[in-house]
Design a protein around this motif. Structure first.
Motif, mmCIF file in Angstrom:
data_model
loop_
_atom_site.group_PDB
_atom_site.id
_atom_site.type_symbol
_atom_site.label_atom_id
_atom_site.label_comp_id
_atom_site.label_asym_id
_atom_site.label_seq_id
_atom_site.Cartn_x
_atom_site.Cartn_y
_atom_site.Cartn_z
ATOM 1 N N HIS A 1 54.351 -9.499 8.197
ATOM 2 C CA HIS A 1 53.581 -7.876 7.846
ATOM 3 C C HIS A 1 52.979 -7.663 9.036
ATOM 4 N N SER A 2 52.735 -7.541 9.991
ATOM 5 C CA SER A 2 52.164 -8.167 11.647
ATOM 6 C C SER A 2 52.003 -7.379 12.673
ATOM 7 N N GLY A 3 53.335 -6.825 11.719
ATOM 8 C CA GLY A 3 54.535 -5.579 13.031
ATOM 9 C C GLY A 3 55.244 -6.653 14.379
ATOM 10 N N LEU A 4 54.559 -7.682 13.995
ATOM 11 C CA LEU A 4 54.663 -8.457 15.627
ATOM 12 C C LEU A 4 56.192 -8.779 15.523
ATOM 13 N N GLU A 5 56.461 -9.048 17.046
ATOM 14 C CA GLU A 5 57.749 -10.197 17.140
ATOM 15 C C GLU A 5 57.820 -10.961 17.937
ATOM 16 N N SER A 6 57.459 -11.931 17.510
ATOM 17 C CA SER A 6 57.285 -13.433 18.018
ATOM 18 C C SER A 6 58.352 -13.849 18.187
ATOM 19 N N PRO A 7 58.397 -14.536 19.683
ATOM 20 C CA PRO A 7 59.122 -15.660 20.385
ATOM 21 C C PRO A 7 59.436 -16.424 20.423
ATOM 22 N N LEU A 8 58.412 -17.414 18.732
ATOM 23 C CA LEU A 8 58.826 -18.275 18.207
ATOM 24 C C LEU A 8 59.514 -18.350 17.373
ATOM 25 N N GLU A 9 59.714 -19.449 16.456
ATOM 26 C CA GLU A 9 60.688 -19.213 14.812
ATOM 27 C C GLU A 9 59.614 -19.585 13.833
ATOM 28 N N TYR B 1 45.647 -15.143 16.468
ATOM 29 C CA TYR B 1 46.948 -14.580 15.680
ATOM 30 C C TYR B 1 46.695 -13.963 14.838
ATOM 31 N N PHE B 2 46.252 -12.987 13.786
ATOM 32 C CA PHE B 2 46.081 -13.048 12.949
ATOM 33 C C PHE B 2 45.116 -11.204 13.385
ATOM 34 N N PHE B 3 45.165 -11.121 14.313
ATOM 35 C CA PHE B 3 44.214 -10.088 15.464
ATOM 36 C C PHE B 3 45.234 -9.693 16.272
ATOM 37 N N LEU B 4 46.895 -10.309 16.967
ATOM 38 C CA LEU B 4 46.698 -9.757 17.678
ATOM 39 C C LEU B 4 47.870 -8.543 17.102
ATOM 40 N N PHE B 5 48.102 -7.291 17.480
ATOM 41 C CA PHE B 5 49.417 -6.425 17.412
ATOM 42 C C PHE B 5 49.540 -5.585 18.479
ATOM 43 N N PRO B 6 50.944 -5.022 17.512
ATOM 44 C CA PRO B 6 52.003 -4.180 18.430
ATOM 45 C C PRO B 6 51.264 -3.380 19.250
ATOM 46 N N LEU B 7 51.904 -3.415 21.115
ATOM 47 C CA LEU B 7 51.446 -2.650 21.955
ATOM 48 C C LEU B 7 52.764 -2.563 23.074
ATOM 49 N N GLY B 8 53.736 -2.454 22.567
ATOM 50 C CA GLY B 8 55.603 -1.728 22.802
ATOM 51 C C GLY B 8 55.120 -1.292 23.909
ATOM 52 N N SER B 9 54.565 -0.344 23.309
ATOM 53 C CA SER B 9 54.005 1.490 24.037
ATOM 54 C C SER B 9 53.648 0.837 25.720
ATOM 55 N N ALA B 10 52.996 0.325 25.426
ATOM 56 C CA ALA B 10 52.579 -0.162 26.937
ATOM 57 C C ALA B 10 53.216 -0.409 28.191
ATOM 58 N N MET C 1 45.107 -13.922 26.765
ATOM 59 C CA MET C 1 45.499 -12.989 27.019
ATOM 60 C C MET C 1 47.079 -13.455 27.408
ATOM 61 N N GLY C 2 47.691 -14.381 26.953
ATOM 62 C CA GLY C 2 48.844 -14.760 27.133
ATOM 63 C C GLY C 2 49.337 -14.299 25.879
ATOM 64 N N HIS C 3 48.937 -13.777 25.281
ATOM 65 C CA HIS C 3 49.676 -14.059 23.715
ATOM 66 C C HIS C 3 49.797 -12.755 23.133
ATOM 67 N N VAL C 4 48.649 -12.073 24.010
ATOM 68 C CA VAL C 4 48.582 -10.391 24.505
ATOM 69 C C VAL C 4 49.589 -9.817 24.459
ATOM 70 N N LEU C 5 50.709 -10.862 26.242
ATOM 71 C CA LEU C 5 51.617 -9.914 27.033
ATOM 72 C C LEU C 5 52.589 -10.336 25.968
ATOM 73 N N THR C 6 52.510 -11.836 25.374
ATOM 74 C CA THR C 6 54.072 -12.230 24.735
ATOM 75 C C THR C 6 54.490 -12.288 23.638
ATOM 76 N N PHE C 7 53.167 -11.669 22.472
ATOM 77 C CA PHE C 7 53.517 -11.413 21.561
ATOM 78 C C PHE C 7 53.121 -9.705 21.508
ATOM 79 N N CYS C 8 51.898 -9.574 21.636
ATOM 80 C CA CYS C 8 51.172 -8.040 21.676
ATOM 81 C C CYS C 8 52.895 -7.504 22.194
#
Length: 366
Positions: free
Chosen positions: A94-102, A292-301, A24-31
């Motif tokens: 290739h994931s389309g995600l923006e990571s808060p980590l390096e 991590y490999f199944f997180l996906f961008p949800l910026g529209s939310a 859940m936390g990674h959905v908010l911070t990664f997706c």
């Protein structure tokens, strides 16, 4: 059903709840990104990992064990961490995600959070320290002496961390996390060694005190800027008190639930909700390594959630629904990988048979 089996069931349930919170936390911070200020994210960030370290400490205390078992722990924790960490660095662009980590190959080794795979690394480091201390602890004749030995070990860790704070080794070894989570790990070990006392504690008014104290510490940790008198050292102490309070409250709540769900009068195999959380707990290491490999961008939310003031309820419903879908896919992947002992080990942390054949092997975390 015996008390031991019930105890293991409630630990599985606690791990299941904790790993669900991780996703859940990674959905908010990664997706979704850029909504980390929501109260839900702050709450999740303070709860899930202390529970894992507490349970790991409980499972590590084995009065009859000979040797530290660190070689097997390295195979279970470090090998999958490196395998999946390297794979994640390759996959991330290739994931389309923006990571808060390096999320780079160098960052995997040099950053404190190891591209998200810090838990297994820090847990192993804590187990190394614990293995050095536990022979002394076994000779302690009372709880106070045991606490003093663990406290001395923690102080040594704090001193080493402070001495290395300005060196590259500090981040290489994630020393800040080792210092932060070592106390709740050893609290789990002590709780196991003195489990009768611990269970009485969880059934007493001390649980109410832990809930109140933990709530105050949670607020201080999540909204630290409202307490300008809190320095770094005081925040560390507040975090330790919070972690121990969470362990007490978690056991006090989930253990009776487990006993009712899996005990006499319950359906065969347990009640559905409890059985689901226990299953997630048993697969928690695989979920951690794979999700991590199944997180996906949800910026529209992001706009919609922001319009609702990033309230606890809407962010909870949203992140829980997405997390459930992601975990479902992860569990399917885990099932596909199981026939291959090598892939199951490298990608899910499930030790292969050549490691498990020793009768003194330490139980798997997942």
């Amino acid at each position: 059903m015996t008390a031991v089996k019930q105890r293991l069931q409630y630990f599985d349930m606690l791990k299941g709840i904790a790993i669900f919170m991780v996703v859940m936390g990674h959905v908010l911070t990664f997706c979704v990104r850029e909504i980390d200020r929501t109260p839900l994210f702050k709450f999740i960030g303070e709860v899930h990992m202390p529970l894992f370290f507490f349970i790991s400490g409980w499972m590590t205390w084995r009065p009859e064990a000979r040797g530290s078992g660190l070689a097997k722990r390295a195979l279970q924790l470090l090998v999958p961490m490196v395998a999946m960490g390297m794979l994640w660095v390759w996959y991330f662009p290739h994931s389309g995600l923006e990571s808060p980590l390096e999320s780079t190959f160098s960052g995997f080794w040099t950053s404190t959070f190891k591209n998200g795979y810090w838990f297994t690394f820090v847990l192993f480091e804590i187990m190394v320290v614990y293995a050095c201390v536990v022979p002394i602890v076994r000779k302690c004749r009372n709880l106070l002496t045991e606490i003093l030995v663990y406290a001395a070990a923690w102080i040594v860790c704090v001193i080493v961390s402070a001495l290395l704070a300005k060196s590259i080794i500090y981040n290489y070894l994630s020393l800040a996390l080792v210092v932060g989570f070592f106390p709740v790990f050893v609290f789990g070990s002590m709780a196991h060694r003195h489990q009768d006392l611990f269970y009485r504690l969880c059934k007493s008014e001390w649980t109410t005190a832990a809930l109140i104290i933990g709530g105050i510490c949670m607020y201080m940790r999540c909204w630290s800027w409202e307490f300008p008198w809190l320095n770094v050292d005081m925040m560390l102490v507040v975090g330790i008190v919070l972690h121990i309070s969470l362990a007490i409250v978690g056991v006090a709540v989930v253990k009776p639930w487990s006993e009712a769900a899996f005990g006499d009068g319950a359906p065969a195999g347990g009640r559905p909700m409890a059985r689901m959380w226990a299953y997630l707990g048993r697969e928690s290491l695989a979920i951690y390594l794979l999700h991590y490999f199944f997180l996906f961008p949800l910026g529209s939310a992001r706009g919609l959630l922001s319009a609702m003031g990033l309230g606890f309820v809407p962010t909870f419903v949203f992140s829980a629904a997405i997390a459930a879908a992601i975990i479902g896919v992860v569990l399917c992947t885990n099932r596909v990988l199981q026939p291959s002992a090598t892939l199951s080990w490298l990608m899910c942390g499930r030790l292969p048979s050549f490691v498990l054949k020793n009768r003194n092997t330490i139980k798997s975390c997942n």
